[in-house]
Design a protein around this motif. Structure first.
Motif, PDB file in Angstrom:
ATOM      1  N   VAL A  53      14.790  30.514  41.122  1.00 38.60           N
ATOM      2  CA  VAL A  53      15.983  31.341  40.883  1.00 38.60           C
ATOM      3  C   VAL A  53      17.119  30.471  40.338  1.00 38.60           C
ATOM      4  CG1 VAL A  53      17.567  33.019  41.876  1.00 38.60           C
ATOM      5  CG2 VAL A  53      15.299  32.716  42.873  1.00 38.60           C
ATOM      6  N   GLU A  54      17.694  30.895  39.230  1.00 42.01           N
ATOM      7  CA  GLU A  54      18.873  30.223  38.683  1.00 42.01           C
ATOM      8  C   GLU A  54      20.060  30.403  39.627  1.00 42.01           C
ATOM      9  OE1 GLU A  54      19.642  28.616  35.336  1.00 42.01           O
ATOM     10  OE2 GLU A  54      17.656  28.145  36.116  1.00 42.01           O
ATOM     11  N   PRO A  55      20.907  29.377  39.762  1.00 44.54           N
ATOM     12  CA  PRO A  55      22.133  29.571  40.544  1.00 44.54           C
ATOM     13  C   PRO A  55      22.956  30.714  39.956  1.00 44.54           C
ATOM     14  CG  PRO A  55      21.806  27.250  40.028  1.00 44.54           C
ATOM     15  CD  PRO A  55      20.772  28.009  39.257  1.00 44.54           C
ATOM     16  N   PHE A  56      23.640  31.436  40.816  1.00 49.73           N
ATOM     17  CA  PHE A  56      24.508  32.490  40.308  1.00 49.73           C
ATOM     18  C   PHE A  56      25.768  32.575  41.149  1.00 49.73           C
ATOM     19  CE2 PHE A  56      23.504  35.484  43.683  1.00 49.73           C
ATOM     20  CZ  PHE A  56      22.198  35.175  44.038  1.00 49.73           C
ATOM     21  N   GLU A  57      26.720  33.335  40.650  1.00 53.86           N
ATOM     22  CA  GLU A  57      27.965  33.506  41.386  1.00 53.86           C
ATOM     23  C   GLU A  57      28.002  34.911  41.956  1.00 53.86           C
ATOM     24  OE1 GLU A  57      31.420  32.042  39.499  1.00 53.86           O
ATOM     25  OE2 GLU A  57      32.763  32.935  40.972  1.00 53.86           O
ATOM     26  N   LEU A  58      28.246  35.001  43.271  1.00 57.05           N
ATOM     27  CA  LEU A  58      28.423  36.296  43.909  1.00 57.05           C
ATOM     28  C   LEU A  58      29.897  36.665  43.806  1.00 57.05           C
ATOM     29  CD1 LEU A  58      26.290  35.236  46.896  1.00 57.05           C
ATOM     30  CD2 LEU A  58      25.903  37.446  45.880  1.00 57.05           C
ATOM     31  N   ARG A  59      30.232  37.490  42.845  1.00 56.25           N
ATOM     32  CA  ARG A  59      31.618  37.865  42.658  1.00 56.25           C
ATOM     33  C   ARG A  59      31.896  39.152  43.418  1.00 56.25           C
ATOM     34  NH1 ARG A  59      34.595  35.520  38.438  1.00 56.25           N
ATOM     35  NH2 ARG A  59      33.160  34.294  37.178  1.00 56.25           N
ATOM     36  N   ILE A  60      32.892  39.133  44.262  1.00 56.32           N
ATOM     37  CA  ILE A  60      33.311  40.377  44.898  1.00 56.32           C
ATOM     38  C   ILE A  60      34.568  40.844  44.197  1.00 56.32           C
ATOM     39  CG2 ILE A  60      33.936  41.517  47.043  1.00 56.32           C
ATOM     40  CD1 ILE A  60      32.208  39.796  48.555  1.00 56.32           C
ATOM     41  N   GLN A  61      34.372  41.755  43.243  1.00 50.98           N
ATOM     42  CA  GLN A  61      35.516  42.356  42.567  1.00 50.98           C
ATOM     43  C   GLN A  61      35.708  43.743  43.155  1.00 50.98           C
ATOM     44  OE1 GLN A  61      35.795  42.153  38.178  1.00 50.98           O
ATOM     45  NE2 GLN A  61      33.952  40.948  38.273  1.00 50.98           N
ATOM     46  N   SER A  62      36.908  44.072  43.505  1.00 50.44           N
ATOM     47  CA  SER A  62      37.130  45.403  44.064  1.00 50.44           C
ATOM     48  C   SER A  62      38.588  45.770  43.918  1.00 50.44           C
ATOM     49  CB  SER A  62      36.725  45.431  45.537  1.00 50.44           C
ATOM     50  OG  SER A  62      37.752  44.867  46.326  1.00 50.44           O
ATOM     51  N   PRO A  63      38.894  47.067  44.134  1.00 52.22           N
ATOM     52  CA  PRO A  63      40.307  47.449  44.166  1.00 52.22           C
ATOM     53  C   PRO A  63      41.031  46.611  45.223  1.00 52.22           C
ATOM     54  CG  PRO A  63      38.884  49.391  44.241  1.00 52.22           C
ATOM     55  CD  PRO A  63      38.001  48.198  44.416  1.00 52.22           C
ATOM     56  N   GLY A  64      42.325  46.385  45.035  1.00 51.01           N
ATOM     57  CA  GLY A  64      43.092  45.632  46.020  1.00 51.01           C
ATOM     58  C   GLY A  64      42.960  46.233  47.409  1.00 51.01           C
ATOM     59  N   ARG A  65      43.102  47.543  47.491  1.00 52.59           N
ATOM     60  CA  ARG A  65      42.910  48.255  48.750  1.00 52.59           C
ATOM     61  C   ARG A  65      42.138  49.539  48.468  1.00 52.59           C
ATOM     62  NH1 ARG A  65      48.514  49.623  51.200  1.00 52.59           N
ATOM     63  NH2 ARG A  65      47.253  50.138  53.034  1.00 52.59           N
ATOM     64  N   ILE A  66      41.389  49.986  49.466  1.00 53.14           N
ATOM     65  CA  ILE A  66      40.667  51.256  49.355  1.00 53.14           C
ATOM     66  C   ILE A  66      41.000  52.079  50.590  1.00 53.14           C
ATOM     67  CG2 ILE A  66      38.418  52.377  49.137  1.00 53.14           C
ATOM     68  CD1 ILE A  66      37.310  49.608  48.207  1.00 53.14           C
ATOM     69  N   LEU A  67      41.705  53.184  50.402  1.00 48.80           N
ATOM     70  CA  LEU A  67      42.021  54.069  51.523  1.00 48.80           C
ATOM     71  C   LEU A  67      41.052  55.234  51.516  1.00 48.80           C
ATOM     72  CD1 LEU A  67      45.907  54.120  51.177  1.00 48.80           C
ATOM     73  CD2 LEU A  67      44.490  52.653  52.635  1.00 48.80           C
ATOM     74  N   PHE A  68      40.490  55.533  52.670  1.00 51.73           N
ATOM     75  CA  PHE A  68      39.507  56.607  52.764  1.00 51.73           C
ATOM     76  C   PHE A  68      39.841  57.547  53.906  1.00 51.73           C
ATOM     77  CE2 PHE A  68      35.836  58.553  54.700  1.00 51.73           C
ATOM     78  CZ  PHE A  68      35.218  59.143  53.620  1.00 51.73           C
ATOM     79  N   GLY A  69      39.667  58.824  53.682  1.00 50.29           N
ATOM     80  CA  GLY A  69      39.771  59.781  54.772  1.00 50.29           C
ATOM     81  C   GLY A  69      40.417  61.082  54.344  1.00 50.29           C
ATOM     82  N   ALA A  70      40.087  62.146  55.065  1.00 53.70           N
ATOM     83  CA  ALA A  70      40.672  63.447  54.764  1.00 53.70           C
ATOM     84  C   ALA A  70      42.177  63.374  54.969  1.00 53.70           C
ATOM     85  CB  ALA A  70      40.054  64.513  55.667  1.00 53.70           C
TER      86      ALA A  70
END
Lengths: 381, 381
Positions: free
Chosen positions: A1-18
């Protein structure tokens, strides 16, 4: 397996709920927004939902204007007009409310910001930054656009173009299942199949890693477990919530792994007016069937996520494809090209167009020729 | 369901792959490091591994000094001494290399930085920031400390104290499975059971969400699928890689969901000298057995991640616990309190101490009394 980068890109915040969309004004205020343009499409605007959100923001002392001149997949003229309105009105904040098209437009308008650029100058990877605050509120589940650095547009030649940059991720994603309770069964089904495609394609992508697998598997579990309930009983808040979370996870997964031949073959249908989710839903089982020889084991490993018994390991890949076919048959979505008004003589041209999507086909577990692409479309007739 | 926030906290970058530690100098340079202190423990120092990494950084023109005066779980004196060395040597960068104890110490030293604080002033949540660059290189799989905002220390009263802040997440985590090839079977087994505990506990935590579930499930899949291979054949690079990824996912999962009664009951054992992974491994199946009445369904849903057939749904929760018991029996780790030198008369005191960990017990699916805590310890005799 070639080395790779695990990038965690996401919205700054995620609000969830009714009810969490009730915090929209607070969120905009915390991000320093002083005058917000709320972008949405005409269809949603007729329900009064975006107006309600805009009024809520304004009531908190942040002027908010509705811009609802969006319809269908966004083209350059539409985006540039919205961007012009943003500049002319001296806004400093963008709120995107709607399905993938509205969210993608909001992402572009925020990135174009107060500068002088037009959309056509931004195609490609890492061509843009963003100074303007951006909150996205998905009302379908769906594209997962609120969790991807991608935005897709139709250029002057009616070709799909992508803008890709981490700056397109919103500052905050607001996932409120109560906003999706009135989504009609047909749209719930089609957008849900799109979310399922994102998860399954990311799972099968040859460019996946442990992180995209984590998102994709859980996304399949949520969507496969709740899609039929959400379609049959739109008011089921739990199913609606699971669908929004599944769609979000699909976005996070495809950000890492990318989509595959399903999306590549889907774009030519989009060009011919077929809604994105309908096209992906229709293609998904057929492309999986084509991919099976190259991804039997990966497909089999998805079986428990679909709630399929794992006892008979031999037939699992087949069982997964069959389960997705059943979904397609049972859901109120189009099942054939005929139903969406695409004729057989279009197939060679569509196949040729689909092969232009090298970015997606590089992720596909099996390479695809003109003849094979035509064969898949033909199985959709 | 109450609204909640899906927070994606993670290291700035995560590099994965055999040989990727060869990029350490580049990584430090890109982060602006000009003089690095590499923190590691005495045991690892004897293998020469940290020296090799330090020489590599120095060869690239960034002076690097080894500090290997760490041993066992870090206490205040140890951390403050390392922090003093950091200040006295006018370093501007911390590299942590080792298991959870070394990484936690490195996190604290980087956060204490060039200011005048001592560790005892930093306990609690969001009490610190960090100006100093920080790269973490785990050599066990493991604590997942490289992916959590937590660091744990023994205070002057021999009580476990936590420092929790997003600033404790490293700028870069470097996951190089080739660094773990020489880890002895007993340490591979014990640290692997710790990683498994993080994933399973996060999955069962009542404070989990779709994101922590995604990380936890995939983490179980990776650890359950590779732990026995990594123990039996330490040179198996693929199994070592899967273990590092599983450990990372455990860290990401527990950052959201938190650990549960396993860790709460484990701390009193740590206080009595039992290695963290050994204590967690020994407790894991017994606590799951206790929790089963309150988490049967959640436990059953983990069965496919353990590779268990899903046909007979009735007995699945039991099958998961049995599978973990089997792991414990088959792995070269201690199976009873007797084996780790803890006597029955300690049990009431340990039970009382475990109940002080309210932060963890709040996550547990079943509430725990003094008598019940004693009962679990007794089943470990």
């Amino acid at each position: 397996v070639e080395p790779f980068e695990l990038r965690i890109q996401s919205p700054g915040r995620i609000l969830f709920g009714a009810g969490v969309s009730g915090r929209l004004a607070t969120v905009v205020g915390e991000l320093g927004g002083r005058k917000a343009l709320l972008l949405t499409d005409q269809g949603l605007s007729r329900t009064g939902l975006p107006q309600g959100l805009c009024v809520g923001v304004a009531a908190a002392g942040i002027p908010c204007e509705l811009y609802d001149q969006l319809a269908g997949e966004p083209d350059e003229a539409t985006v540039d007009r919205a961007s012009e309105r943003f500049r002319a009105g001296r806004f400093d904040f963008v709120i995107g409310v709607g399905g993938g098209s509205a969210l993608d437009t909001a992402k572009a308008v925020a990135a174009l910001g107060t500068g002088g650029s037009v959309l056509a100058e931004t195609y490609g990877k890492n061509t843009i930054t963003r100074e303007v605050g951006l909150v996205l509120v998905p009302t379908t589940a769906g594209t997962g656009s609120e969790a991807t650095p991608n935005a897709l547009f139709i250029d002057a030649h009616r070709t799909k173009q992508a803008v890709i940059s981490p700056h397109l991720l919103p500052d905050v994603a607001v996932l409120d299942p109560s906003l999706t309770l009135n989504l009609p069964p047909r749209i719930t089904a089609a957008t849900g199949m799109d979310a399922l495609a994102h998860c399954v394609e990311s799972w099968l992508s040859v460019n996946g890693n442990a992180l995209s697998e984590a998102y994709a598997y859980e996304g399949v579990r949520l969507v496969a477990g709740s899609l039929e309930t959400a379609v049959a009983n739109g008011a089921n808040l739990e199913a609606r919530g699971n669908m929004l979370l599944g769609s979000l996870l699909g976005g996070l997964a495809l950000t890492i792994a990318g989509t595959t031949a399903v999306h590549a073959l889907s774009y030519p249908l989009g060009k011919r007016g077929v809604p994105h989710g309908v096209a992906n839903g229709l293609l998904l089982p057929r492309v999986l069937e084509f991919n099976r020889p190259a991804s039997e084991e990966r497909l089999a490993a998805l079986a428990p996520a679909f709630g399929l018994p794992v006892a008979d390991r031999a037939a699992l890949g087949e069982a997964v494809v069959r389960r997705i076919q059943e979904l397609l048959v049972r859901l109120p979505v189009s099942k054939t090209l005929g139903e969406v008004g695409v004729e057989a003589r279009e197939i060679p041209a569509m196949a040729a167009e689909s092969l232009l999507n090298e970015r997606l086909l590089r992720n596909n577990p099996r390479s695809l020729s003109q003849e094979e692409a035509e064969g898949i479309y033909r199985r959709c007739l």
